[in-house]
Every structure is written in structure tokens, then in C-alpha cells.
Scaffold this motif. Structure first.
Motif, PDB file in Angstrom:
ATOM      1  N   TRP A 115       9.831  -2.981  -2.251  1.00 20.28           N
ATOM      2  CA  TRP A 115       8.838  -2.123  -2.899  1.00 20.28           C
ATOM      3  C   TRP A 115       9.392  -1.433  -4.149  1.00 20.28           C
ATOM      4  N   LEU A 161       9.006  -3.991  -6.845  1.00 20.35           N
ATOM      5  CA  LEU A 161       7.581  -4.229  -7.089  1.00 20.35           C
ATOM      6  C   LEU A 161       6.951  -3.069  -7.843  1.00 20.35           C
ATOM      7  N   LEU A 185       7.840  -6.542   2.754  1.00 21.99           N
ATOM      8  CA  LEU A 185       7.667  -5.952   1.422  1.00 21.99           C
ATOM      9  C   LEU A 185       8.388  -4.630   1.234  1.00 21.99           C
ATOM     10  N   VAL A 227       1.780  -8.467  -8.668  1.00 24.13           N
ATOM     11  CA  VAL A 227       2.903  -9.396  -8.712  1.00 24.13           C
ATOM     12  C   VAL A 227       2.655 -10.583  -7.783  1.00 24.13           C
ATOM     13  N   TRP A 239      12.502 -11.645  -9.822  1.00 20.57           N
ATOM     14  CA  TRP A 239      12.020 -10.260  -9.699  1.00 20.57           C
ATOM     15  C   TRP A 239      12.497  -9.594  -8.405  1.00 20.57           C
ATOM     16  N   GLN A 272       7.588 -16.761  -6.489  1.00 18.94           N
ATOM     17  CA  GLN A 272       7.857 -15.969  -5.288  1.00 18.94           C
ATOM     18  C   GLN A 272       8.895 -16.624  -4.371  1.00 18.94           C
ATOM     19  N   TRP A 281      11.867 -14.333  -3.374  1.00 21.47           N
ATOM     20  CA  TRP A 281      11.444 -13.352  -2.373  1.00 21.47           C
ATOM     21  C   TRP A 281      11.237 -14.023  -1.023  1.00 21.47           C
ATOM     22  N   GLU A 326      -0.947  -6.237  -2.661  1.00 19.75           N
ATOM     23  CA  GLU A 326       0.301  -6.992  -2.715  1.00 19.75           C
ATOM     24  C   GLU A 326       0.610  -7.637  -1.368  1.00 19.75           C
TER      25      GLU A 326
END
Length: 330
Positions: free
Chosen positions: A151, A154, A147, A216, A246, A44, A47, A27
Motif C-alpha cells: 500500500w 500504491l 495489498l 494501478v 512498481w 503486475q 507484484w 485496487e
């Protein structure tokens, strides 16, 4: 026209050795690629907007030099996907990669690069112990910056995908599940085949099996593989349920689930990714044991939580259906 197929050949006894795993390293490597080519990864963008301002420049520059923007990147970043793999395990493993394996993978990157980038990778190849320490430090710094805050979301998406795929085995059989991983994946009696953009290979997995790993961050570009020893033969495929939202705040997911299940049951379900006793569930939720037991009974009756006895204790865990509900909400 010939297709670029990687064929994982399996003996009859290896069918039971097809298993699922999670790879935090995979990832992160693909997150670094998203940052280099954001226009290629619209799912993405949410994010990316959240992490751009906190990205550590030097670790990013070092890792993008080695990982690149597309194609192969060093196997030593992602060689051990497993069901219980966590980020700290990934960091510890990376710091112990044998120098000779680093040289092999870095040599592959040398022939795939030019100019200043190639010179930088050559320096790493010439001093693999120093390169290992630098890359491990950069890897951990990037993880915590971009990340780690996401997490939980995810991991829930990845584990929800695995739960749904596992459930499909019961209804469609193993071949039906594998064939539905992605449009580029095919199943036959003795092999799993995946069509890639730039690579073809026939791999004998007899005796070692195959690991299936949802992703992902590499969702847009489809599937990728690990195929060279000592890496376990691995197929990475796009996870289900990935949308542009997400990476939203987990609090909004709790609110959405709360509207469906009630706040207390939503909180219990969101926290049920690891087995806990009734007392632990009650303490974590700030509830009386009798109240927690009642909520667990409702979640169990609706198929969202499973309970099992272990000696004098009863342990509670999300079911595949519970994973799917949580993953879809996130």
C-alpha cells in the motif's frame, strides 16, 4: 460505427466540483482480477510473484465468485472514493452497506453469471446480511495478505499522479487536464466523455460533480466508471508512472532517492505524505531539530516540500513536484 460512450454532463457551476479521490477497494477488486487472468496484466507480474504464496484461498474464491474476471462488479465495493480514503475506512464502510443496496448489486451479478457461480450469488442475494459479513471478512483478509504490504508504494503512485494532474490544471486548464487522463477520455464545454468496451450511458452530474480516481491495478484495461446512485459519479483512469517494477521494496526507492538527494533528505521526502512539524520530522528521522530544519529548507528551496505556519507550529508536506519525484522513483 457507434461508440460505447459514458457521458458525464456537467452544469457550469459543477466544474469546480470535479475533484480527485483514492479507492483502496477498487485496487483490491482489480487485484483479484489480475490473479484470475495474469497474462492480461504484465505490469503486475512483479507484484503477483510476491503475493502468490500468501494468498488465502477461501477469501479469494469467495471474492472472485462475486467480482468475476471482467466487466461489471458490485458497486458496493467502491462507492465512496475520496481524497483521504484509507483501507480501514473502506473495511468499515463495507460492513455498513445497506442490505437493499447489496441486493440490487448482487441481482446484477446474477444475470451476468451462470451455473454454480450464479447459484452461489443467489444464496448471497437471499441473505444479504450474512453475505455482507462474509464478503467484508474476505475483503479484509485478502487486503492484508496481498495489498497491505504494498500500500505505501500504491498510495504514493496514486497521490503522485493526482499531484501531477492538479499541476496540469494550472498550466493547461481543467479541460486540458481531463483530456489528458487517457486516450479514451474527451472533454467538452458541458461534459466529460469516456469510451468503454461494453457500456454506454448519459449521466446528469449537475449538482453532484465528478470524482476522478487514478488506478494501478486496472492499468491495462483503461477506464471504468461508477454511474448509478447512490454512488458518486466517478471515473477511474490509469495512473501515470506505472512500470513492471512498481511493487519493488520501498528500501530500493529510498536508495535511489538517496543517491539524488542524500539519505537524510530522501527519508524526509518519502515520509512527507502527511503534514508534520519540524520536531516530528526530526524525531522520525533521528536528527537534531536544527539539522532537520536545514534539510527541510533545502527541500523547500528546490520545490519538493512546502511549509505553512499553523499557530506556533510550522507544518511540512510534499508538493506536487515532490509527489511526482517520489511516484516516479517508486
Amino acid at each position: 460505427m457507434d461508440r460505447n460512450l459514458v457521458e458525464f454532463r456537467l452544469a457550469p457551476g459543477d466544474i469546480s466540483a470535479i475533484r480527485f479521490g483514492v479507492s483502496p477497494g477498487h485496487e483490491l477488486c482489480n487485484a483479484i482480477r489480475v490473479m484470475q487472468r495474469p497474462d492480461d496484466h504484465p505490469l503486475q507480474w512483479g507484484w503477483l510473484r510476491s503475493v502468490r504464496s500468501r494468498m488465502p484461498r477461501e477469501p479469494f474464491d469467495l471474492l472472485r465468485t462475486v467480482i468475476g474476471a471482467e466487466g461489471y462488479f458490485p458497486d458496493f465495493f467502491t462507492t465512496t472514493p475520496s481524497w483521504d480514503m484509507q483501507p480501514d475506512d473502506e473495511f468499515a464502510r463495507l460492513r455498513e452497506v445497506p442490505p437493499e443496496l447489496m441486493r440490487v448489486d448482487l441481482a446484477k451479478m446474477i444475470v451476468r453469471s451462470t451455473g454454480e457461480r450464479q447459484r452461489a450469488i443467489r444464496h448471497m442475494h437471499d441473505d444479504p446480511l450474512r453475505a455482507r459479513a462474509m464478503l467484508a471478512d474476505a475483503f479484509e483478509a485478502m487486503w492484508h495478505a496481498v495489498l497491505a504490504p504494498f500500500w505505501p508504494q500504491l498510495e504514493r503512485i496514486l497521490r503522485a499522479d493526482i499531484a501531477v494532474r492538479s499541476r496540469r490544471i494550472a498550466t493547461d486548464g481543467l479541460g486540458g487536464m481531463v483530456g489528458a487522463l487517457h486516450r479514451s477520455v474527451e472533454w467538452s464545454d458541458d461534459a466529460v466523455r469516456v469510451e468503454l468496451r461494453m457500456h454506454r450511458e448519459v449521466l446528469d452530474c449537475r449538482g453532484s460533480g465528478l470524482v476522478l480516481v487514478p488506478t494501478v491495478m486496472n492499468w491495462t484495461h483503461g477506464c471504468s466508471v461508477l454511474s448509478e446512485p447512490p454512488a458518486q459519479p466517478t471515473l477511474f483512469y490509469p495512473a501515470q508512472g506505472v512500470t513492471e517494477t512498481w511493487a519493488r521494496d520501498p528500501g530500493s526507492a529510498a536508495e535511489a532517492l538517496g543517491a539524488l538527494l542524500g539519505p537524510a533528505r530522501a527519508g524526509i521526502l518519502l515520509a512527507a505524505h502527511a503534514e508534520r512539524t519540524t520536531s516530528q520530522v526530526a524525531a522520525d528521522a533521528g536528527l537534531a531539530i536544527s539539522t532537520a530544519s536545514h534539510h527541510l529548507a533545502v527541500l523547500r528551496e528546490t520545490g519538493l516540500v512546502a511549509s505553512r505556519r499553523a499557530g506556533a507550529r510550522v507544518l511540512h508536506l510534499r508538493t506536487p513536484l515532490g509527489e511526482a519525484v517520489v511516484g516516479a522513483t517508486l
